[in-house]
Scaffold this motif. Structure first.
Motif, PDB file in Angstrom:
ATOM      1  N   LEU A 155     -10.854  -0.442   1.828  1.00 21.89           N
ATOM      2  CA  LEU A 155      -9.520  -0.469   1.225  1.00 21.89           C
ATOM      3  C   LEU A 155      -9.328   0.715   0.277  1.00 21.89           C
ATOM      4  CD1 LEU A 155      -6.963  -2.216   1.318  1.00 21.89           C
ATOM      5  CD2 LEU A 155      -7.728  -3.283  -0.808  1.00 21.89           C
ATOM      6  N   VAL A 161      -1.059  -3.744  -1.577  1.00 25.21           N
ATOM      7  CA  VAL A 161      -2.251  -2.888  -1.582  1.00 25.21           C
ATOM      8  C   VAL A 161      -2.595  -2.502  -3.018  1.00 25.21           C
ATOM      9  CG1 VAL A 161      -3.214  -0.696  -0.784  1.00 25.21           C
ATOM     10  CG2 VAL A 161      -1.725  -2.045   0.729  1.00 25.21           C
ATOM     11  N   HIS A 189       5.215  -4.214   0.397  1.00 25.63           N
ATOM     12  CA  HIS A 189       4.098  -3.757   1.226  1.00 25.63           C
ATOM     13  C   HIS A 189       3.133  -2.931   0.364  1.00 25.63           C
ATOM     14  CE1 HIS A 189       6.701  -4.894   4.556  1.00 25.63           C
ATOM     15  NE2 HIS A 189       5.789  -4.541   5.434  1.00 25.63           N
ATOM     16  N   ALA A 249     -10.649   3.539   0.699  1.00 22.87           N
ATOM     17  CA  ALA A 249     -10.549   4.750   1.522  1.00 22.87           C
ATOM     18  C   ALA A 249      -9.163   4.915   2.144  1.00 22.87           C
ATOM     19  CB  ALA A 249     -11.623   4.719   2.621  1.00 22.87           C
ATOM     20  N   VAL A 250      -8.596   3.810   2.642  1.00 23.08           N
ATOM     21  CA  VAL A 250      -7.341   3.958   3.401  1.00 23.08           C
ATOM     22  C   VAL A 250      -6.131   3.391   2.656  1.00 23.08           C
ATOM     23  CG1 VAL A 250      -8.648   3.828   5.564  1.00 23.08           C
ATOM     24  CG2 VAL A 250      -7.484   1.779   4.718  1.00 23.08           C
ATOM     25  N   GLY A 251      -6.375   2.568   1.628  1.00 22.97           N
ATOM     26  CA  GLY A 251      -5.277   1.933   0.911  1.00 22.97           C
ATOM     27  C   GLY A 251      -4.238   2.905   0.358  1.00 22.97           C
ATOM     28  N   SER A 262       7.406   5.538   1.434  1.00 23.45           N
ATOM     29  CA  SER A 262       8.301   6.402   2.221  1.00 23.45           C
ATOM     30  C   SER A 262       9.271   5.572   3.042  1.00 23.45           C
ATOM     31  CB  SER A 262       7.483   7.324   3.124  1.00 23.45           C
ATOM     32  OG  SER A 262       7.065   6.640   4.292  1.00 23.45           O
ATOM     33  N   GLU A 263       8.913   4.323   3.328  1.00 23.86           N
ATOM     34  CA  GLU A 263       9.800   3.442   4.088  1.00 23.86           C
ATOM     35  C   GLU A 263      10.558   2.476   3.171  1.00 23.86           C
ATOM     36  OE1 GLU A 263       7.459   1.628   7.210  1.00 23.86           O
ATOM     37  OE2 GLU A 263       7.201   3.535   8.265  1.00 23.86           O
ATOM     38  N   ALA A 303     -14.852   4.179   7.838  1.00 23.18           N
ATOM     39  CA  ALA A 303     -14.353   3.750   6.532  1.00 23.18           C
ATOM     40  C   ALA A 303     -14.970   2.425   6.108  1.00 23.18           C
ATOM     41  CB  ALA A 303     -12.824   3.624   6.570  1.00 23.18           C
ATOM     42  N   SER A 317      -3.191   5.711   1.393  1.00 20.89           N
ATOM     43  CA  SER A 317      -2.266   6.201   2.428  1.00 20.89           C
ATOM     44  C   SER A 317      -1.268   5.119   2.818  1.00 20.89           C
ATOM     45  CB  SER A 317      -3.052   6.657   3.660  1.00 20.89           C
ATOM     46  OG  SER A 317      -3.753   7.848   3.373  1.00 20.89           O
ATOM     47  N   ALA A 318      -1.711   3.869   2.822  1.00 19.43           N
ATOM     48  CA  ALA A 318      -0.769   2.776   3.110  1.00 19.43           C
ATOM     49  C   ALA A 318       0.280   2.684   2.005  1.00 19.43           C
ATOM     50  CB  ALA A 318      -1.525   1.452   3.254  1.00 19.43           C
ATOM     51  N   ARG A 336       1.413   5.050   0.198  1.00 20.98           N
ATOM     52  CA  ARG A 336       2.336   6.187   0.339  1.00 20.98           C
ATOM     53  C   ARG A 336       3.326   5.954   1.490  1.00 20.98           C
ATOM     54  NH1 ARG A 336       3.490  11.120  -1.330  1.00 20.98           N
ATOM     55  NH2 ARG A 336       2.111  10.928  -3.118  1.00 20.98           N
ATOM     56  N   LEU A 337       2.827   5.454   2.605  1.00 17.38           N
ATOM     57  CA  LEU A 337       3.724   5.230   3.739  1.00 17.38           C
ATOM     58  C   LEU A 337       4.713   4.106   3.428  1.00 17.38           C
ATOM     59  CD1 LEU A 337       1.127   5.684   6.620  1.00 17.38           C
ATOM     60  CD2 LEU A 337       3.054   7.195   6.083  1.00 17.38           C
ATOM     61  N   ALA A 338       4.243   3.068   2.725  1.00 14.53           N
ATOM     62  CA  ALA A 338       5.152   1.990   2.336  1.00 14.53           C
ATOM     63  C   ALA A 338       6.268   2.534   1.446  1.00 14.53           C
ATOM     64  CB  ALA A 338       4.384   0.879   1.625  1.00 14.53           C
ATOM     65  N   LEU A 376       2.893  -2.795  -2.929  1.00  7.80           N
ATOM     66  CA  LEU A 376       2.310  -3.548  -4.048  1.00  7.80           C
ATOM     67  C   LEU A 376       1.163  -4.449  -3.592  1.00  7.80           C
ATOM     68  CD1 LEU A 376       5.503  -4.571  -6.090  1.00  7.80           C
ATOM     69  CD2 LEU A 376       3.725  -2.915  -6.743  1.00  7.80           C
TER      70      LEU A 376
END
Lengths: 433, 433
Positions: free
Chosen positions: A401, A424, A420, A403-405, A414-415, A113, A407-408, A410-412, A422
């Motif tokens: 960022l 990103v 967290h 590439a993976v941002g 979900s929790e 990435a 997913s971060a 989405r996980l933030a 924002l």
């Protein structure tokens, strides 16, 4: 008489389970006393340490005499014979050479990435080593604790060693000097642990405390854990010897006794494929117990906690050993390497009949501070790793960022951790906007 | 309002020292209650776990329903959106790739004396992972704890997760499945820790317990330590950002808030060389606090424990950072690598403005379980190393024993451990005789 067990007997499982769970140590409950001592040192500093040392060690100190000076150390070291000194130096060189290989490597790489990832190891800045006074004041333990710290790069290494009635132990001081210890204080007990953890006007605080001690020292280490790092709380020593019939019973008897003589709570176990050999070892132990200097201690340990277990084959021996997870394991069999490959839990393994455990205590090179009381199931002996810590490293590029941002984000979400996400989102917006 | 400090002010040292030692967490004293719970589980096993779960989680279980079945997990996982599932899978793949590089190497060598020395790493056989219920039930934490265990080779990995009123968390179960967890039990609190440590008829004991939890869980982990291994006892989260003026205040404000939103006891600190930038970040934080979902928590944390410190240069920033030893450290400066080289104590470093700390919480690859409360001075984040242990190996040849044995005899004599010496002497006699 030690226990004799036969792994093929109908009642073996119950007897072996009893052996595994036997409570060997009665720890006196000193926690309240230790709590008071720590509080006293925290509030009164040097004055508390001096008062407690007067009470427990019968010596009157001042802030200026808490530390054993270099001149005093030099003077004490002159009392060490050249032969003892040479032995300490050979041991130190071998321990140092072994531990230098343990130094972990830093790492850094860039992934698909585009993120650069890695870690870096750094030494603990300051460490404290507790050395017991009296009978259990072992120069070998000074080497085993201090050398890994110095190999790790610990800049400041302080020792505390009580000197009841003011008596210094020249060998301990010689070992400290050979190992490169920076400061030595003539204090002990919970007050020494408190001074190392919290500091006083005279003694600067450390970040990590290691070393053996009595119940007060162990309780104090438990209490200061978190404020500083500590090594394990060691229990009484143990040895397990797995031997076939092709061994000298005298060797094995002495190996069993070398643990038994440490402590009445120590435990020595022989597992053998040859019942006659087991009996010969038992006889040899009894013979040596008639003359051994520490026969009262070794005899009590052997009588109360010793065991000789006969097994039909070495596979069974390995399986039992893995349930015991011994601190020290000697493999005195024809193919020790093959048997060693079957061992999943042990602090240290000694391979073949020419490797008595005592070699590991002094001069082999590996550390003699090892997990006791079945804790080799989840922990390791003391090493350079106890005096370093790892910082993880991560660097995202804009591309990484992107590439993976998401997913971060989405996980933030979900929790339910909106900030967290924002943190990103704000960056992705700027990159995309 | 957070604290504003100027590192060049006359009263700075006192104010900074106060910041360092501020007590952020009031741990309720639950130790006695936890002791009783553990004793109950040890004596009554499943029945105690079931009674306690009925009381605390309001669900009635049987030995047969303590475990969440594979079918239940499969059913729950169908409720996870494909997007959330993909995000978990990307996170898992990245965490796995990072942690696979941590696997330590075995070693074996023969030294000048002819001794063969080395060590071998083996995985813990069984590990237990505690997952909190309710608000703090984070699927990301399941990945961060479970993946290093599986990378290490832990054969049996069990999770306990309380399900108050019987409600399952599909994302936690999806994460468990992705990470390769073997068993999931619907229990929590001190009773879950006790069941993992001592076992019941239904739940086999484990050797190591990791994972976050409330005060009861933390107290229970402390109590079972020694019986099993545990990871650190984590305190409230912290972030330190070091930023020059060439940053987006909004980015930094959100990074500070992403820790503050975890917990009223969390701590967010900015160190900057640019006072105007510090003010801009403060304004941005206030702006976001008006709308943030968790503004009550984040606002309290920022008000009570937040700080903005201006420094004359980055050297000063690095020196202050090393005194703080932060859990998370962002370096948002032109040459982050150069500044990183000055950092001696930190759990995780995030380099450059495109690496928000939240990336590390979810998807970067490094672990998000990190040392808090200044313990980065002496400890590291969770890693594969927490699930392996080292066995040291030594084999003497007759020649090696002749070379080093006499020094061992001498050191044994100096420590009055006669049997230790005799175990070497007997062998040397046979070799020489």
């Amino acid at each position: 008489m030690p226990v004799f067990l036969d792994a093929t007997a109908a009642d073996f499982e119950a007897a072996f389970a009893a052996l595994l769970t036997a409570k060997r140590e009665d720890s006196p409950d000193v926690d309240q006393i230790v709590g008071d001592i720590i509080a006293d040192v925290r509030s009164r500093g040097d004055a508390a340490v001096i008062d407690l040392t007067a009470r427990f060690d019968r010596i009157t100190l001042t802030p200026g005499t808490l530390r054993i000076t270099d001149a005093e150390i030099a003077q004490a070291v002159t009392q060490v014979s050249p032969e003892d000194r040479a032995a300490l130096e050979l041991a130190a060189a071998r321990i140092r050479a072994y531990h230098e290989r343990q130094m972990p490597q830093d790492a850094s790489w860039t992934d698909d990435a585009g993120a650069t990832l890695g870690w870096r190891w750094t030494p603990v800045s300051a460490a404290g080593l507790y050395v017991p006074g009296g009978l259990a004041s072992y120069p070998s333990s000074v080497l085993m604790n201090a050398i890994p710290a110095k190999v790790a790069g610990v800049a400041r290494l302080a020792i505390t060693v009580p000197t009841p009635d003011g008596v210094l132990n020249p060998l301990v001081l010689a070992a400290a000097r050979i190992a490169g210890v920076d400061e030595v204080y003539r204090i002990g007990g919970a007050q020494a642990i408190a001074a190392l953890a919290y500091g006083t006007d005279t003694i600067a605080p450390v970040d990590k405390i290691t070393g053996p001690g009595n119940a007060f020292v162990a309780a104090a280490k438990r209490r200061v854990f978190g404020r500083v790092g500590i090594d394990m709380i060691a229990g009484p020593s143990e040895i397990l010897v797995i031997a076939d019939g092709d061994n000298d019973p005298d060797f094995i008897a002495l190996d069993l006794l070398s643990q038994a003589e440490h402590d009445e709570s120590a435990q020595s176990i022989l597992i053998t494929t040859d019942p006659a050999f087991g009996q010969a070892v038992s006889d040899a132990v009894d013979r040596h117990l008639q003359t051994l200097e520490r026969r009262a201690i070794a005899g009590a340990s052997w009588r109360d906690f010793g065991a000789i277990i006969t097994v039909p084959d070495l596979d069974t021996a390995a399986a039992l050993s893995n349930r015991i997870a011994p601190e020290h394991l000697e493999l005195c069999v024809a193919d020790a390497d093959a048997l060693s490959a079957q061992i999943t839990h042990a602090g240290a393994i000694f391979l073949g009949q020419w490797t008595p455990e005592a070699i590991g205590d002094y001069i082999g090179g590996p550390n003699h501070v090892l997990p006791t009381a079945r804790s080799a199931r989840f922990s390791s002996g003391l090493s350079v790793m106890d005096f370093v810590k790892r910082t993880t490293l991560a660097r995202m590029t804009p591309e990484a960022l992107r590439a993976v941002g998401p997913s971060a984000e989405r996980l933030a979400a979900s929790e339910s951790l909106q900030a967290h996400g924002l943190s990103v989102t704000a960056r992705l917006r700027k990159l995309n906007g």
